[in-house]
Design an enzyme around this catalytic site. Sequence first.
Site, short mmCIF file in Angstrom:
data_model
loop_
_atom_site.label_atom_id
_atom_site.label_comp_id
_atom_site.label_asym_id
_atom_site.label_seq_id
_atom_site.Cartn_x
_atom_site.Cartn_y
_atom_site.Cartn_z
N HIS A 171 0.79 -1.21 0.05
CA HIS A 171 0.18 0.02 0.15
C HIS A 171 0.62 1.14 0.04
O HIS A 171 1.77 1.33 0.82
CB HIS A 171 -0.92 0.02 1.40
CG HIS A 171 -1.92 1.27 1.35
ND1 HIS A 171 -3.24 0.79 0.63
CD2 HIS A 171 -2.03 2.31 1.85
CE1 HIS A 171 -3.89 2.21 0.74
NE2 HIS A 171 -3.23 2.84 1.63
N MET A 212 -4.47 10.37 -2.09
CA MET A 212 -5.13 11.41 -1.25
C MET A 212 -4.75 12.76 -1.64
O MET A 212 -4.08 13.58 -1.24
CB MET A 212 -4.48 11.18 0.17
CG MET A 212 -5.37 9.81 1.04
SD MET A 212 -4.41 9.45 2.18
CE MET A 212 -3.11 8.39 1.40
N MET A 257 0.20 11.73 -0.89
CA MET A 257 -0.57 12.87 -0.22
C MET A 257 0.17 14.11 -0.91
O MET A 257 1.09 14.30 -1.03
CB MET A 257 -0.31 12.94 1.23
CG MET A 257 -0.87 11.65 2.01
SD MET A 257 -0.66 11.69 3.78
CE MET A 257 -1.11 10.10 4.12
N ASP A 290 -8.67 0.86 6.16
CA ASP A 290 -7.15 1.52 6.28
C ASP A 290 -7.38 2.64 7.18
O ASP A 290 -8.22 3.70 7.32
CB ASP A 290 -7.10 2.27 4.94
CG ASP A 290 -5.75 2.82 4.75
OD1 ASP A 290 -4.83 2.77 5.60
OD2 ASP A 290 -5.50 3.71 3.57
N ASP A 320 0.93 5.46 0.13
CA ASP A 320 0.09 6.48 0.49
C ASP A 320 0.42 7.64 -0.12
O ASP A 320 1.61 8.32 0.25
CB ASP A 320 -0.03 6.68 1.89
CG ASP A 320 -0.95 5.55 2.67
OD1 ASP A 320 -2.09 5.43 2.20
OD2 ASP A 320 -0.50 4.94 3.46
C1 DX5 Z 1 -3.68 7.57 6.40
C2 DX5 Z 1 -3.12 6.29 5.38
C3 DX5 Z 1 -2.89 5.23 5.96
C4 DX5 Z 1 -1.86 4.88 6.87
C5 DX5 Z 1 -2.18 3.82 7.68
O1 DX5 Z 1 -3.82 8.56 5.95
O2 DX5 Z 1 -4.02 6.15 4.24
O3 DX5 Z 1 -2.89 3.97 4.83
O4 DX5 Z 1 -0.57 4.89 6.41
O5 DX5 Z 1 -1.40 3.84 8.78
P1 DX5 Z 1 -1.79 3.24 10.20
O6 DX5 Z 1 -1.85 1.58 9.96
O7 DX5 Z 1 -0.60 3.27 11.26
O8 DX5 Z 1 -3.04 3.84 10.46
ZN ZN Z 2 -3.75 4.50 2.75
#
Ligand code: DX5
Ligand code: ZN
Length: 231
Positions: A39, A77, A43, A181, A41
């Site tokens: 996965h 995101m 941002m 998530d 992320d």
């Molecule tokens: C949050 C992300 C998640 C995050 C999860 O904005 O989308 O994917 O990295 O991290 P944990 O498992 O620590 O909540």
């Molecule tokens: Zn995520």
Amino acid sequence: MSYDLLTTYQLAPSILSANFGRLEEEVGKVMDAGARVVHIDVMDGRFVPNITIGPVVVESIRDQVHEAGGVLDVHLMIENPERYIEAFAAAGSDWINVHAEACIHLNAVLAQIRAAGLKAGVTLNPATPLATIQEVTGDIDFALMMTVNPGFSGQQFIASVLPKIRRARMLLPDHVGIEVDGGVAPDTIEAALDTGANLFVAGSAVFGAPDPAAAARSLIEAMESRKEFSD
Ligand code: DX5
Ligand code: ZN
């Protein structure tokens, strides 16, 4: 193969919590432990406050993940995600999910992801109603339900989202995977599994643990103790 990964129980370790100075080693640890969905992320500092990963990071781990039989699960995101689909596809992404809250033309963005040859997912923030995806259930390969407000790893699991995930499982066709998530850890995964979801992102619970491989294995065992998700 990527289709099977969408509809079976899978742990999706989030590299956001990994040590970026040793990314290859970190990815290797969780894949050796049995994870096949990595996965990522993304941002932009606008849709969420934080700024993280771009296509170059996806590209840097693509061969390692693909050679081990895994897929790159890219969670955008960002505002205007339609501007970046092709760049993330070219970098080696297999699955892309976009936030419904960030897409004025959601149906078109999902079609754009599929046209790029990728699996398309739609994501909902904790407070976004399930009805937001009612009209795109035929346009997605998976739905991602946030159990934290996106932006950072290490936040507390929001249990009030659980009934929505259960209703999502009833709304969506069986071939559409459901990913959870945010805050997934040994003490929250059982409740998340009870909803019927089959894909579980874990960042800090894996890479924040002293032994990430052992942490990944124990979450995978929690999933495997449930009956096979069938389609
Ligand atoms: C949050 C992300 C998640 C995050 C999860 O904005 O989308 O994917 O990295 O991290 P944990 O498992 O620590 O909540
Ligand atoms: Zn995520």
